[in-house]
Design a protein around this motif. Structure first.
Motif, mmCIF file in Angstrom:
data_model
loop_
_atom_site.group_PDB
_atom_site.id
_atom_site.type_symbol
_atom_site.label_atom_id
_atom_site.label_comp_id
_atom_site.label_asym_id
_atom_site.label_seq_id
_atom_site.Cartn_x
_atom_site.Cartn_y
_atom_site.Cartn_z
ATOM 1 N N TYR A 8 0.691 -1.251 -0.139
ATOM 2 C CA TYR A 8 0.167 -0.070 -0.046
ATOM 3 C C TYR A 8 0.807 1.512 -0.087
ATOM 4 N N GLY A 9 2.107 1.145 0.593
ATOM 5 C CA GLY A 9 3.000 2.539 0.437
ATOM 6 C C GLY A 9 3.729 2.496 -0.809
ATOM 7 N N GLU A 10 3.656 1.450 -1.731
ATOM 8 C CA GLU A 10 4.343 1.649 -2.995
ATOM 9 C C GLU A 10 3.959 2.185 -4.187
ATOM 10 N N ALA A 11 4.499 3.014 -4.929
ATOM 11 C CA ALA A 11 4.022 3.387 -6.158
ATOM 12 C C ALA A 11 3.553 2.582 -7.148
ATOM 13 N N TRP A 12 4.355 1.555 -7.307
ATOM 14 C CA TRP A 12 4.160 0.532 -8.435
ATOM 15 C C TRP A 12 2.801 0.016 -8.187
ATOM 16 N N TYR A 13 2.224 -0.458 -6.912
ATOM 17 C CA TYR A 13 0.977 -0.972 -6.622
ATOM 18 C C TYR A 13 -0.234 0.151 -7.063
ATOM 19 N N TRP A 14 0.090 1.293 -6.549
ATOM 20 C CA TRP A 14 -1.010 2.021 -7.151
ATOM 21 C C TRP A 14 -1.076 2.572 -8.413
ATOM 22 N N ASP A 15 -0.184 2.595 -9.322
ATOM 23 C CA ASP A 15 0.127 2.572 -10.614
ATOM 24 C C ASP A 15 -0.647 1.574 -11.395
ATOM 25 N N LYS A 16 -0.305 0.322 -10.863
ATOM 26 C CA LYS A 16 -0.927 -0.853 -11.487
ATOM 27 C C LYS A 16 -2.607 -0.861 -11.202
ATOM 28 N N ARG A 17 -3.035 -0.346 -9.927
ATOM 29 C CA ARG A 17 -4.470 -0.339 -9.485
ATOM 30 C C ARG A 17 -5.208 0.648 -10.437
ATOM 31 N N TYR A 18 -4.538 1.649 -10.481
ATOM 32 C CA TYR A 18 -5.286 3.002 -11.263
ATOM 33 C C TYR A 18 -5.355 2.899 -12.587
ATOM 34 N N ALA A 19 -4.166 1.977 -13.119
ATOM 35 C CA ALA A 19 -4.120 1.754 -14.577
ATOM 36 C C ALA A 19 -5.288 0.920 -15.246
ATOM 37 N N ASP A 47 -5.498 14.315 5.457
ATOM 38 C CA ASP A 47 -4.922 12.948 5.162
ATOM 39 C C ASP A 47 -6.129 12.092 5.626
ATOM 40 N N LYS A 48 -6.669 11.606 4.314
ATOM 41 C CA LYS A 48 -7.943 10.478 4.532
ATOM 42 C C LYS A 48 -7.280 9.326 4.244
ATOM 43 N N GLY A 49 -6.351 8.337 5.249
ATOM 44 C CA GLY A 49 -6.088 7.199 5.258
ATOM 45 C C GLY A 49 -4.721 6.957 4.590
ATOM 46 N N THR A 50 -3.918 8.105 4.260
ATOM 47 C CA THR A 50 -2.694 7.749 3.629
ATOM 48 C C THR A 50 -1.627 7.264 4.548
ATOM 49 N N LEU A 51 -1.970 7.799 6.156
ATOM 50 C CA LEU A 51 -0.651 7.287 7.024
ATOM 51 C C LEU A 51 -1.110 5.876 7.148
ATOM 52 N N ASP A 52 -2.421 5.587 7.526
ATOM 53 C CA ASP A 52 -2.863 4.338 7.455
ATOM 54 C C ASP A 52 -2.116 3.285 6.578
ATOM 55 N N SER A 53 -2.116 3.779 5.261
ATOM 56 C CA SER A 53 -1.462 2.972 4.380
ATOM 57 C C SER A 53 -0.278 2.547 4.621
ATOM 58 N N LEU A 54 0.470 3.752 4.865
ATOM 59 C CA LEU A 54 2.175 3.570 5.284
ATOM 60 C C LEU A 54 2.053 2.658 6.201
ATOM 61 N N LEU A 55 1.443 2.728 7.438
ATOM 62 C CA LEU A 55 1.507 1.550 8.472
ATOM 63 C C LEU A 55 1.130 0.187 8.264
ATOM 64 N N CYS A 56 0.500 0.043 6.946
ATOM 65 C CA CYS A 56 -0.009 -1.212 6.552
ATOM 66 C C CYS A 56 1.340 -1.870 5.723
ATOM 67 N N GLY A 57 2.198 -1.146 5.369
ATOM 68 C CA GLY A 57 3.161 -1.404 4.468
ATOM 69 C C GLY A 57 4.674 -1.977 5.107
ATOM 70 N N HIS A 58 5.744 -2.344 4.164
ATOM 71 C CA HIS A 58 6.914 -2.494 4.888
ATOM 72 C C HIS A 58 7.686 -1.237 5.471
ATOM 73 N N ASN A 59 8.485 -1.428 6.306
ATOM 74 C CA ASN A 59 9.078 -0.461 7.114
ATOM 75 C C ASN A 59 8.301 0.676 7.670
ATOM 76 N N SER A 60 7.124 0.184 8.146
ATOM 77 C CA SER A 60 5.949 1.167 8.344
ATOM 78 C C SER A 60 6.243 2.281 9.387
ATOM 79 N N LYS A 61 7.028 1.903 10.498
ATOM 80 C CA LYS A 61 7.433 2.915 11.343
ATOM 81 C C LYS A 61 8.190 3.936 10.731
ATOM 82 N N THR A 62 9.330 3.659 9.980
ATOM 83 C CA THR A 62 10.152 4.471 9.447
ATOM 84 C C THR A 62 9.469 5.519 8.285
ATOM 85 N N ASN A 63 8.704 4.772 7.515
ATOM 86 C CA ASN A 63 7.945 5.611 6.579
ATOM 87 C C ASN A 63 6.913 6.737 7.418
ATOM 88 N N ALA A 64 6.122 6.069 8.093
ATOM 89 C CA ALA A 64 5.135 6.951 8.863
ATOM 90 C C ALA A 64 5.824 8.319 9.712
#
Length: 291
Positions: free
Chosen positions: A27-38, A181-198
Motif C-alpha cells: 500500500y505504500g508503494e508507487a508501483w502498486y497504485w500505478d497498477k491499480r489505477y491503470a 489525510d484520509k487514510g494515507t498514514l494508515d496505508s503506510l502503516l500497513c506496508g513495509h518499514n511502516s514505522k520509518t515511513n510513517a
C-alpha cells in the motif's frame, strides 16, 4: 473483535490471526497504485468519509471565507474506477510491533473485487465548490496524477502533482495552512518499514505547515496508538474528533458524538468520563495544530 484485539495488546509473543498479504504490504508503494489505477475504470467512491460529512469540521479549523487558505491533500487518489473497496481496521501492537488487520471487501456493482481505495479527488472537488481556492493534491502514482490533471484541467483551484508524501522537498517549509489525510498514514502503516515511513511522512507534513497550521488526519487508528505516533518527535497541539462510519450508499448518519465537539481524552488516549463510549464504530479525526 476490537475488544478481543485490545485484550491481547500486551502479549509480545502473540501472533497475528491474519496474514499480511502482498497487497496490503504494498500500500505504500508507487508501483502498486500505478497498477491499480491503470486497470480501474468508471465508478466513483470516496473512502474515509465524504466531503459533505466532514465539511463542518473543515469550516471550523480551515474556514474558506476568512482569508486565503492553501490546502494540501495527501494521497489524493482518483475519482474514477472504484467498483469495490476493502475497509481495513488497523491494530498496531504496542509491544509486539505487529500490524493486525481485518479486511472486509464490499462489492458495489461489478462483482469484481479490488483492494483498498484512498479516493479523495471527489473530496477535493467538494472543497473547491465550497469556496476553497487553492487546493494542492499529491499522490505517489504517476498514473492517477496524469488522469486527474486531464480531468480537472479546467479547474484552476485544483492542482495535481506527482509526489511522495515522505519527500515533499518541492514545497517550501511553512507553505500550507492545512494538510488533509484520509487514510494515507494508515496505508503506510500497513506496508513495509511502516514505522520509518510513517515518521518520514509526519516530519514532512509538519515541515510544510505554517505555524498554527493544521494537519487533519482521518483514520481508523485508536487514540491509544495514534496519539503516541503523532507525539513522537512532534510538538502538536492535538484535538480528537469522531464521526460515525458511512457504508457505501449512505450520505449521512446521526452522529454518536457531535462532530465539531472535541472528545475529552486523558494523556494515555483513554476517553474521560462524560465523553462518548469507547466502543464506537467511528473514524477518528486528529486535528494537529503546529505550535
Amino acid at each position: 473483535m476490537r475488544n478481543d484485539l485490545n485484550n491481547r495488546k500486551g502479549e509480545s509473543t502473540e501472533q497475528s490471526p491474519f496474514n499480511l498479504t502482498e497487497m496490503t504490504q504494498a500500500y505504500g508503494e508507487a508501483w502498486y497504485w500505478d497498477k491499480r489505477y491503470a486497470k480501474e475504470s468508471t465508478t466513483t467512491f470516496d473512502w474515509y468519509q465524504k466531503y459533505e460529512s466532514l465539511s463542518p469540521l473543515l469550516h471550523l479549523y480551515v474556514p474558506p471565507t476568512t482569508t486565503h487558505q492553501r490546502v494540501l491533500v495527501v494521497g489524493c487518489g482518483n475519482s474514477d474506477g472504484i467498483r469495490a473497496v476493502d475497509l481495513i481496521l488497523f491494530y498496531h501492537g504496542e509491544l509486539s510491533n505487529q500490524l493486525w488487520f481485518i479486511s472486509i471487501t464490499l462489492v458495489l456493482s461489478s462483482g469484481k473485487k479490488i483492494g483498498s481505495a484512498e479516493v479523495q479527488a471527489v473530496f477535493s472537488e467538494g472543497m473547491s465548490k465550497d469556496g476553497y481556492t487553492d487546493i494542492v493534491n499529491i499522490d505517489v502514482s504517476s498514473v492517477v496524477i496524469e488522469s486527474m490533471q486531464k480531468k480537472y484541467s479546467g479547474s484552476p483551484h485544483l492542482k495535481y502533482i506527482e509526489m511522495d508524501v515522505r519527500d515533499m522537498k518541492a514545497f517550501e517549509s511553512g507553505s500550507f495552512d492545512a494538510v488533509i489525510d484520509k487514510g494515507t498514514l494508515d496505508s503506510l502503516l500497513c506496508g513495509h518499514n511502516s514505522k520509518t515511513n510513517a515518521a518520514k511522512m509526519l516530519e514532512e507534513v509538519e515541515r510544510v505547515l505554517k505555524k498554527e497550521g493544521v494537519y487533519i488526519l482521518i483514520t481508523y487508528g485508536i487514540p491509544a496508538y495514534r496519539l503516541r505516533l503523532l507525539r513522537e518527535s512532534h510538538s502538536w497541539a492535538i484535538k480528537l474528533h469522531v464521526i460515525d462510519k458511512l457504508l457505501p450508499g449512505e450520505s449521512s448518519k446521526r452522529g454518536t458524538w457531535e462532530l465539531t465537539c472535541p472528545v475529552p481524552i486523558n494523556s494515555d488516549g483513554s476517553f474521560r468520563e462524560g465523553g462518548p463510549p469507547e466502543n464506537m464504530d467511528v473514524h477518528y479525526i486528529y486535528v494537529c495544530t503546529k505550535v
